[in-house]
Design a protein around this motif. Structure first.
Motif, PDB file in Angstrom:
ATOM      1  N   LYS A 285       0.837  -1.190   0.000  1.00 47.67           N
ATOM      2  CA  LYS A 285       0.000   0.000   0.000  1.00 47.67           C
ATOM      3  C   LYS A 285       0.877   1.246   0.000  1.00 47.67           C
ATOM      4  CE  LYS A 285      -3.808  -2.268   0.197  1.00 47.67           C
ATOM      5  NZ  LYS A 285      -4.547  -2.481  -1.048  1.00 47.67           N
ATOM      6  N   PRO A 286       0.579   2.202  -0.892  1.00 53.07           N
ATOM      7  CA  PRO A 286       1.416   3.392  -0.932  1.00 53.07           C
ATOM      8  C   PRO A 286       0.929   4.470   0.043  1.00 53.07           C
ATOM      9  CG  PRO A 286      -0.163   3.455  -2.711  1.00 53.07           C
ATOM     10  CD  PRO A 286      -0.466   2.217  -1.910  1.00 53.07           C
ATOM     11  N   ILE A 287       1.825   5.357   0.401  1.00 52.70           N
ATOM     12  CA  ILE A 287       1.432   6.568   1.102  1.00 52.70           C
ATOM     13  C   ILE A 287       1.247   7.646   0.033  1.00 52.70           C
ATOM     14  CG2 ILE A 287       3.860   7.172   1.586  1.00 52.70           C
ATOM     15  CD1 ILE A 287       2.825   8.542   4.150  1.00 52.70           C
ATOM     16  N   ILE A 288       0.115   8.360   0.107  1.00 47.81           N
ATOM     17  CA  ILE A 288      -0.136   9.431  -0.856  1.00 47.81           C
ATOM     18  C   ILE A 288       0.266  10.751  -0.214  1.00 47.81           C
ATOM     19  CG2 ILE A 288      -1.892  10.610  -2.249  1.00 47.81           C
ATOM     20  CD1 ILE A 288      -3.495   7.954  -2.114  1.00 47.81           C
ATOM     21  N   LEU A 289       1.094  11.515  -0.925  1.00 42.87           N
ATOM     22  CA  LEU A 289       1.487  12.834  -0.461  1.00 42.87           C
ATOM     23  C   LEU A 289       0.739  13.875  -1.291  1.00 42.87           C
ATOM     24  CD1 LEU A 289       3.774  11.121   0.783  1.00 42.87           C
ATOM     25  CD2 LEU A 289       5.361  12.952   0.197  1.00 42.87           C
ATOM     26  N   ASP A 290      -0.079  14.655  -0.633  1.00 51.00           N
ATOM     27  CA  ASP A 290      -0.801  15.737  -1.298  1.00 51.00           C
ATOM     28  C   ASP A 290      -0.087  17.028  -0.883  1.00 51.00           C
ATOM     29  OD1 ASP A 290      -2.561  17.513  -2.358  1.00 51.00           O
ATOM     30  OD2 ASP A 290      -4.300  16.875  -1.165  1.00 51.00           O
ATOM     31  N   ILE A 291       0.786  17.509  -1.788  1.00 50.55           N
ATOM     32  CA  ILE A 291       1.631  18.674  -1.479  1.00 50.55           C
ATOM     33  C   ILE A 291       0.858  19.913  -1.902  1.00 50.55           C
ATOM     34  CG2 ILE A 291       3.897  19.733  -1.864  1.00 50.55           C
ATOM     35  CD1 ILE A 291       4.693  16.789  -2.938  1.00 50.55           C
TER      36      ILE A 291
END
Lengths: 374, 374
Positions: A285-291
C-alpha cells in the motif's frame, strides 16, 4: 605450530577473520580459520572465496607452521578462556591443537591448511586513503538499497553490489534495487586517478562491521582488475569485484524540478513511519502525499485501516499529488543527518530526489503509479 | 466509547496487557485487547484464557463503552504516536476506532467485546503481600528448571508449573524437570495460613516481565481453588492453576553427605562454562568432576574435542568422582548471588545439592551414571 599471545589479541583477531567464514560450506575447509606462523608472525585468515580477511595477532611464535581450525568452536573456546594469563596454541603433526590458558586445557582436532585458498596479492601503487569512520558511514548510508540477489542475469548481479567511483578528490558509492537509488559522495584528502568498480554488498557489509576506528584512522584501498583490498591496522580484507555494467547515475536529470519542499526531517520521518505501520508484509500500500500550499497531507489506506496526517513545509513551485512505498522514503530519511531535508519533484510519475545542495547525498525514490491506486 | 489520555500511560497499559495476548489464536477475539470504559475508568484487558491481565490507564472517559482491537496493530500505533499531545481513542457503533494525537489520525476496524472472556473475580480475604523485586527475583531464580511441556500425563502437566507454597512467614517456589530441582524460599513481613498451588510457568514468566517495581513496591497475591491473582499498582494478573500433585521436595534427604566442597562461584562457573562449549546440541556429554584433596579436576570428552581444568576448593569428607550435564550445573550457578558456593554429595549416583546454610536456595542436580560414560 606454536604461539603465545594475550587472550584479548587472539579474540579480536578471531572475531575479525570470522566475518569472512561461512557457517556451512560445501568445502569444509572454508568453515575453518587458517593459522599460519611460517613467516614468524601469527597470521589468521578466514575466507568464503569471494571475501577474504587476514589479520596479524600480536604475540610470540615458538614454532612455525600451519593449521586450519573449525571457526565456530575455536571462537567459542578463545572467547571463554580465563582473562588473566597468556594463551598458548600448539598443533602437533596430526593437527591436533592444544589451547592452554592458566589451568584451562583444550584439545581439538584441526586440519591441514594445504587446501586452504590463498588470498590474492594486490599492488599498492595506486591506492586510495580514506578514514575508517567515513568509509563505515558511507557504507551504512547506501547499503540498504542494494538489490537482494536471486536473479542470475548480469544486471541483477551488478545490483548485488555497490558502484564505487574515485574521481579527483572524491569517492562516491551508489546502490540501487530497481525502486530507488542511494548515492553518497565524500571528499578525500588527496587527488587520485579515476576508478570505477562494483563491490559485492556482502563484502561492504562485513568490512563496515570490522572498521572500528575513528575519523583519524585510515583505510588504504587498493585495486586490481578483479579484486579490491582494504587495509587498516593489522588487517587486510580482499573482496572479488562484480563484473558488468552499472546504471549510469550521472545520466539522471536531477537539476529540473516543478515542485520542491523543505521539511523538518524528524517530524516527516515520524509521519511516514506511522503510515508504514499499516503496511503489512507483502501488501504494497502506498502513502499518498498531497503537497498543497504550505503543508503535505499524507494518507494511507490498507487492509489494517487508514491513517492521515499533515505536516508543515516550505514549498516552492506547483502543488502535486504523488504516491510512494513508505518504507523506501523512510530508509532514506533514516540515514540523513540533516535536521531539515529538501525533496524535489517533477510530476507524479517521475522520481523524487531527496538531496542536499552540495549533493553529497542524493536519494532517489520512484513513485507508485497514481492511477493504479484508485 | 471515547477516552483521552497521555501517550505514555496508554503505551504502558497496552504493553502490560499485551503479555497475555497470543499472537495467533483459534479464537480471533483473543488476538485483541479489550478496552472497557463502562464504569468510568479506562480498563484494558488481554487474555489467552489461561493468563489474563487487566490494567487501568490514567485518563478521562468521555463516552462509556466497550471495543476489542487487534493487539498487534494497536500496540504499533500507540507506540508510534507523536510524543506531545493527548491521545483520543473513539469507537463508533460499528467498532471502527479512531485514534488521534495532534495531527496524526488513524482509523482501524475493531470488534464487539461481547465474546471477550471475563477475568474471574477473586476474594482478597486471605491474600499474601510480597515485594515486587523479591517475586521477580525468585521467579527468575527457579523458572529455568521447569519442564518444557509436551507430554499430556498429569505428572508432566504439573511439571509445566512451579509449586508455590506459603507457610508461616515464608513463600517457597520449586520447579523441576526430571533432571534437577530448583527451590527458593523468601521471608515475608507477615505470617499467613498455609497454601500450596501449582502456577503455570508461562504465567510466572509473563508476571516477572511486568513487575518493574523495587523492594518497597508490593504485590498482593490472592487465591481461589482454581486461580491465583497478582495485584500491583493499577494492574491485576489472573492465572489458572495447574491441578495435580507435585513432587514432595521435603521428602528429599538433604542433610546427609559424604563429600562437601566450597568453591569460588565465578571461577567454578567459568570452568563449567568452558566445558559446556564442547557440548553440541543433542550430544549429551557429561563433565566429570574428580574431587580430590584440595582441588576439583574437571574433564570433558566430546566429538568436538576434549577439555580439562582444575580449580582450588575447600574440601570436607571423602574424595569422589561424579559426572553431570554441565548445563544443569551452570544454570544453577548463574542465579546464585553468593561469591562462594557449597556443593554436597553422597556418592556418584546420588543427587548433588548446591545450597546455602540457611537453605534459602537449594539446587539439586542428578548425576549422569558414571559407568555409562566409559
Amino acid at each position: 605450530m606454536k604461539f603465545i599471545c594475550s587472550k584479548t589479541a587472539l579474540v579480536n583477531g578471531v572475531r575479525t577473520v570470522n566475518k569472512a567464514v561461512t557457517k556451512r560450506s560445501t568445502m569444509s575447509i572454508l568453515e575453518c580459520i587458517l593459522i599460519n606462523t611460517t613467516d614468524g608472525e601469527i597470521r589468521l585468515t578466514g575466507t568464503d572465496t569471494e571475501l577474504g580477511i587476514e589479520t596479524l595477532v600480536d604475540g610470540q611464535v615458538e614454532d612455525r607452521g600451519i593449521v586450519a581450525i573449525e571457526a565456530g568452536i575455536f571462537t567459542d573456546i578463545v572467547s571463554n578462556l580465563p582473562d588473566d594469563g597468556d594463551v598458548i596454541v600448539e598443533s602437533d603433526e596430526n593437527f591436533v591443537t592444544h589451547i592452554t590458558c592458566n589451568k584451562a586445557n583444550f584439545n581439538i582436532v584441526g586440519k591441514s591448511g594445504e587446501e586452504y585458498p590463498y588470498l590474492p596479492e594486490l599492488n599498492r601503487n595506486d591506492s586510495v586513503i580514506i578514514s575508517q569512520m567515513a568509509l563505515r558511514d558511507v557504507i551504512r548510508q547506501t547499503i540498504f538499497s542494494i538489490a537482494e540477489g536471486g536473479d542470475d542475469s548480469t544486471n541483477q548481479q551488478s545490483m548485488r553490489g555497490e558502484l564505487m567511483e574515485i574521481f579527483g578528490d572524491s569517492i562516491r558509492l551508489s546502490s540501487l534495487d530497481g525502486h530507488r537509488i542511494s548515492i553518497r559522495r565524500i571528499q578525500l584528502k588527496d587527488v587520485y586517478d579515476s576508478k570505477k568498480v562494483i563491490v559485492p554488498g556482502k563484502s561492504l557489509n562485513e568490512i563496515s562491521k570490522i572498521l572500528t576506528g575513528g575519523a583519524d584512522d585510515d583505510v588504504e584501498i587498493s585495486f586490481n582488475p578483479n579484486h579490491i583490498m582494504f587495509e587498516f591496522e593489522n588487517t587486510k580484507v580482499v573482496s572479488r569485484l562484480i563484473e558488468g555494467s552499472f546504471f549510469d547515475v550521472d545520466k539522471m536529470n536531477i537539476k529540473d524540478h516543478e515542485t520542491k519542499f523543505k521539511v523538518n526531517k524528524r517530524a516527516f520521518m515520524e509521519c511516514i513511519n506511522r503510515a508504514n505501520l499499516l503496511v503489512k508484509e507483502g501488501d504494497k500500500k502506498p502513502i499518498i502525499l498531497d503537497i498543497r500550499d504550505d503543508r503535505v497531507y499524507m494518507m494511507i489506506n490498507s487492509t489494517a485501516g487508514n491513517m492521515k496526517e499533515d505536516i508543515e513545509i516550505e514549498k516552492y513551485g506547483k502543488d502535486l499529488m504523488i504516491a510512494f512505498n513508505p518504507k523506501f522514503v523512510l530508509d532514506a530519511l533514516k540515514v540523513i543527518e540533516d535536521d531539515e531535508v529538501e525533496l524535489y519533484f517533477v510530476n507524479s510519475k517521475a522520481p523524487c530526489f531527496i538531496k542536499n545542495n552540495s549533493e553529497t547525498y542524493i536519494y532517489v525514490v520512484l513513485p507508485i503509479n497514481f492511477n493504479s491506486i484508485h
